[in-house]
Write an enzyme that holds these catalytic residues in place. Structure first.
Site, PDB file in Angstrom:
ATOM      1  N   ARG A 144     -16.865   1.147  -1.777  1.00 13.61           N
ATOM      2  CA  ARG A 144     -15.646   1.943  -1.892  1.00 13.61           C
ATOM      3  C   ARG A 144     -15.668   2.935  -3.201  1.00 13.61           C
ATOM      4  O   ARG A 144     -15.138   2.975  -3.991  1.00 13.61           O
ATOM      5  CB  ARG A 144     -14.509   1.057  -2.298  1.00 13.61           C
ATOM      6  N   ASN A 177       0.770  -1.098  -0.091  1.00 12.33           N
ATOM      7  CA  ASN A 177      -0.044   0.026  -0.143  1.00 12.33           C
ATOM      8  C   ASN A 177       0.901   1.457   0.038  1.00 12.33           C
ATOM      9  O   ASN A 177       0.149   2.387   0.077  1.00 12.33           O
ATOM     10  CB  ASN A 177      -0.898  -0.154   1.077  1.00 12.33           C
TER      11      ASN A 177
HETATM   12  C1  EPZ Z   1      -6.441   1.801   1.257  1.00 14.04           C
HETATM   13  O1  EPZ Z   1      -7.780   1.590   0.651  1.00 14.04           O
HETATM   14  C2  EPZ Z   1      -5.904   0.421   1.183  1.00 14.04           C
HETATM   15  N1  EPZ Z   1      -5.406   0.127  -0.219  1.00 14.04           N
HETATM   16  C3  EPZ Z   1      -6.843  -0.414   1.813  1.00 14.04           C
HETATM   17  O2  EPZ Z   1      -5.866  -1.916   1.963  1.00 14.04           O
HETATM   18  C4  EPZ Z   1      -7.229  -0.085   3.426  1.00 14.04           C
HETATM   19  O3  EPZ Z   1      -8.071  -1.038   3.857  1.00 14.04           O
HETATM   20  C5  EPZ Z   1      -7.745   1.344   3.129  1.00 14.04           C
HETATM   21  O4  EPZ Z   1      -6.895   2.174   2.690  1.00 14.04           O
HETATM   22  C6  EPZ Z   1      -8.142   1.663   4.492  1.00 14.04           C
HETATM   23  O5  EPZ Z   1      -6.906   1.879   5.377  1.00 14.04           O
HETATM   24  C7  EPZ Z   1      -4.304   0.649  -0.763  1.00 14.04           C
HETATM   25  O6  EPZ Z   1      -3.707   1.626  -0.057  1.00 14.04           O
HETATM   26  C8  EPZ Z   1      -4.098   0.432  -2.160  1.00 14.04           C
HETATM   27  P1  EPZ Z   1     -10.154   4.634   1.782  1.00 14.04           P
HETATM   28  P2  EPZ Z   1      -8.536   3.087  -0.049  1.00 14.04           P
HETATM   29  O7  EPZ Z   1     -10.164   5.587   0.690  1.00 14.04           O
HETATM   30  O8  EPZ Z   1      -7.612   4.014  -0.288  1.00 14.04           O
HETATM   31  C9  EPZ Z   1     -14.781   5.451   1.845  1.00 14.04           C
HETATM   32  C10 EPZ Z   1      -5.399  -3.884   1.687  1.00 14.04           C
HETATM   33  O9  EPZ Z   1      -6.014  -5.124   2.379  1.00 14.04           O
HETATM   34  N2  EPZ Z   1     -14.413   6.262   0.798  1.00 14.04           N
HETATM   35  O10 EPZ Z   1      -9.199   5.030   3.090  1.00 14.04           O
HETATM   36  O11 EPZ Z   1      -9.442   2.485  -0.857  1.00 14.04           O
HETATM   37  C11 EPZ Z   1     -14.693   3.885   1.379  1.00 14.04           C
HETATM   38  O12 EPZ Z   1     -15.815   3.364   1.039  1.00 14.04           O
HETATM   39  C12 EPZ Z   1      -6.227  -3.169   1.071  1.00 14.04           C
HETATM   40  O13 EPZ Z   1      -4.417  -3.895   1.541  1.00 14.04           O
HETATM   41  C13 EPZ Z   1     -15.648   7.018   0.513  1.00 14.04           C
HETATM   42  O14 EPZ Z   1     -16.806   7.013   0.932  1.00 14.04           O
HETATM   43  O15 EPZ Z   1      -9.439   3.234   1.383  1.00 14.04           O
HETATM   44  C14 EPZ Z   1     -14.179   3.066   2.996  1.00 14.04           C
HETATM   45  O16 EPZ Z   1     -15.398   2.916   3.380  1.00 14.04           O
HETATM   46  C15 EPZ Z   1      -8.076  -3.182   1.252  1.00 14.04           C
HETATM   47  N3  EPZ Z   1     -15.289   8.011  -0.716  1.00 14.04           N
HETATM   48  C16 EPZ Z   1     -13.615   4.189   3.426  1.00 14.04           C
HETATM   49  O17 EPZ Z   1     -13.934   5.667   3.097  1.00 14.04           O
HETATM   50  C17 EPZ Z   1     -14.259   8.078  -1.149  1.00 14.04           C
HETATM   51  O18 EPZ Z   1     -13.829   9.108  -2.307  1.00 14.04           O
HETATM   52  C18 EPZ Z   1     -12.006   4.080   3.527  1.00 14.04           C
HETATM   53  O19 EPZ Z   1     -11.576   4.124   2.195  1.00 14.04           O
HETATM   54  C19 EPZ Z   1     -12.996   7.238  -0.790  1.00 14.04           C
HETATM   55  C20 EPZ Z   1     -13.321   6.368   0.461  1.00 14.04           C
END
Ligand code: EPZ
Length: 417
Positions: free
Chosen positions: A121, A23
């Site tokens: 997501r 990540n």
């Molecule tokens: C990153 O995903 C990681 N992936 C994920 O790891 C990790 O679980 C996650 O961050 C949380 O720590 C990478 O870095 C490649 P978020 P990301 O945007 O960026 C909501 C693994 O197992 N959200 O922080 O997609 C979303 O729905 C993976 O290695 C919105 O609503 O996570 C989620 O509920 C899985 N609108 C929450 O925020 C947006 O525009 C967290 O998502 C963006 C996100």
């Protein structure tokens, strides 16, 4: 599709090295698009997602080579600013090319990532922030069509501390005209690694690791050579393997700075955890104590360690609770653990786990990356031979995990089918 066969009951002992962080390296690879020329990244983990990101960048015209944990990416001849659906649907992190493509080329056509097993997501906050920087965003045919003149710095307040959103906006703002302030930014260590990478390219970013990041855009960034941070989630998973097998493992080259909450929770299970520089030793003898977990954005307990801790709790003394506040469907491992005899009740975002004396081996199926890791941990202690199918999920985020566990004494083998 490959599967694992694990014969449970072996105590894991010895030393193991942590690989580079999935990540962290994925956004760093996307950030290479910000500079003309060849950037080189070392300590790259040999993962499916890294190979997918290489393919995505090559598809645009980047000259790439990936060998022996080093990737080199030359964007001098880039001719296409697109990320097609067939690649994006296999790896959501592809959307991280959006910010850099807009910043460097003023246009991008990136497939909307769609949902995934653990939740919807959405990327609405990514798009809101890019519009605040002056991008024109249209969503047609399942694609994001983004265009801009030069992006212009602005204040962006995120409704929630999205990791990918913070990364996309930091990369976009790095070449914008003027200052951008991101409020309620994500604070994960991987964000700090990305800010360090961009600053070494000539960027001006401060505050990464806090919830307020200030980016002063520059005219141009230079390609660099860099070593990516180690993977705190792989490290936590290996430490959990030491706990669940009553073992004694020295996990070397951990990014300890970002692991304090996880180390404290593992101590609460009764494990003896000692830190010496970047090396963390876990020693476990005696019953696993039940603990309560509530996943939170960093520096809270990471959602990516939730499934692994649930495996520990299935054989803990007493009743544990796990509250998953980040993703709406990240309990896919529960039904598989139940097949192994675990006593787990789920109610919305809360799981209640009553520890049982032992787990039984059973054929189970991996559904997502961290659920797969959970099932491997459960297989290490289940009586008999546990068969885990669809481990391609695991190969996305763990480099040769079966070799690492085998060297620690586990009886695990990969069966190609
Ligand atoms: C990153 O995903 C990681 N992936 C994920 O790891 C990790 O679980 C996650 O961050 C949380 O720590 C990478 O870095 C490649 P978020 P990301 O945007 O960026 C909501 C693994 O197992 N959200 O922080 O997609 C979303 O729905 C993976 O290695 C919105 O609503 O996570 C989620 O509920 C899985 N609108 C929450 O925020 C947006 O525009 C967290 O998502 C963006 C996100």
């Amino acid at each position: 599709m490959d599967k694992f066969i694990i014969f449970g009951g072996e105590r894991l002992t010895g030393e193991v090295q942590v690989s580079g962080a999935k990540n962290a390296v994925l956004p760093l690879m996307a950030a290479c698009l910000l500079a003309r020329g060849q950037s080189i990244i070392h300590h790259v983990p040999a993962l499916r997602d890294v190979r997918t990101m290489v393919r995505l960048l090559e598809d645009m015209g980047t000259k790439a080579s990936l060998e022996d944990h080093t990737v080199s990416l030359d964007t001098s001849m880039l001719e296409k600013q697109e990320a097609a659906y067939d690649l994006v649907r296999t790896m959501r992190a592809s959307v991280l090319v959006l910010g850099p493509l807009l910043a460097r080329y003023g246009r991008a056509r990136v497939s909307l990532p769609g949902g995934c097993a653990i939740g919807a997501r959405p990327i609405n906050l990514h798009l809101m922030g890019l519009e605040r920087l002056g991008a024109k965003i249209e969503l047609t045919g399942g694609y994001i069509h983004a265009t801009c003149d030069r992006l212009v710095g602005n204040n962006i307040r995120l409704d929630m501390p999205t990791v990918g959103g913070t990364e996309n906006l930091m990369m976009a703002a790095a070449l914008a005209k003027g200052r951008t302030i991101i409020e309620n930014a994500a604070r994960e260590p991987e964000i700090v690694d990305l800010a360090n990478f961009i600053n070494q390219m000539g960027g001006v970013i401060s505050g990464a690791g806090t919830d307020l990041i200030v980016i002063d855009g520059v005219e141009e960034l230079q390609p660099i050579e860099y070593t990516v941070m180690s993977d705190r989630i792989e490290a936590g998973t290996l430490l959990a393997a030491g706990v669940i097998t009553q073992g004694d493992i020295l996990v070397k080259n951990c990014p300890v700075e970002g692991m304090h909450v996880v180390l404290d929770k593992l101590r609460a299970t009764g494990a003896d955890i000692t830190v010496n520089g970047k090396d963390v030793r876990v020693q476990m003898s005696g019953p696993i104590q039940a603990i309560d977990i509530r996943t939170q954005p960093h520096p809270g307990f990471p959602t990516d360690m939730q499934a692994q801790v649930m495996a520990l709790m299935t054989i803990a003394n007493g009743r544990s609770t796990i509250s998953e506040t980040i993703f709406e469907n990240r309990f896919m491992h529960v039904s598989e653990l139940r097949r192994m005899g675990a006593d787990i009740i789920c109610e919305g975002s809360m799981a209640v786990i009553r520890g049982c004396d032992f787990l039984q081996s059973a054929p189970v199926m991996a559904t997502d990356l961290r659920a797969s890791a959970c099932l491997v941990l459960a297989g290490l202690v289940a009586q008999g031979a546990t068969e885990i199918r669809r481990i391609y999920h695991l190969d996305r985020g763990y480099e040769k995990i079966e070799n690492k566990l085998e060297e620690l004494g586990a009886k695990i083998k990969r069966v190609h089918s």
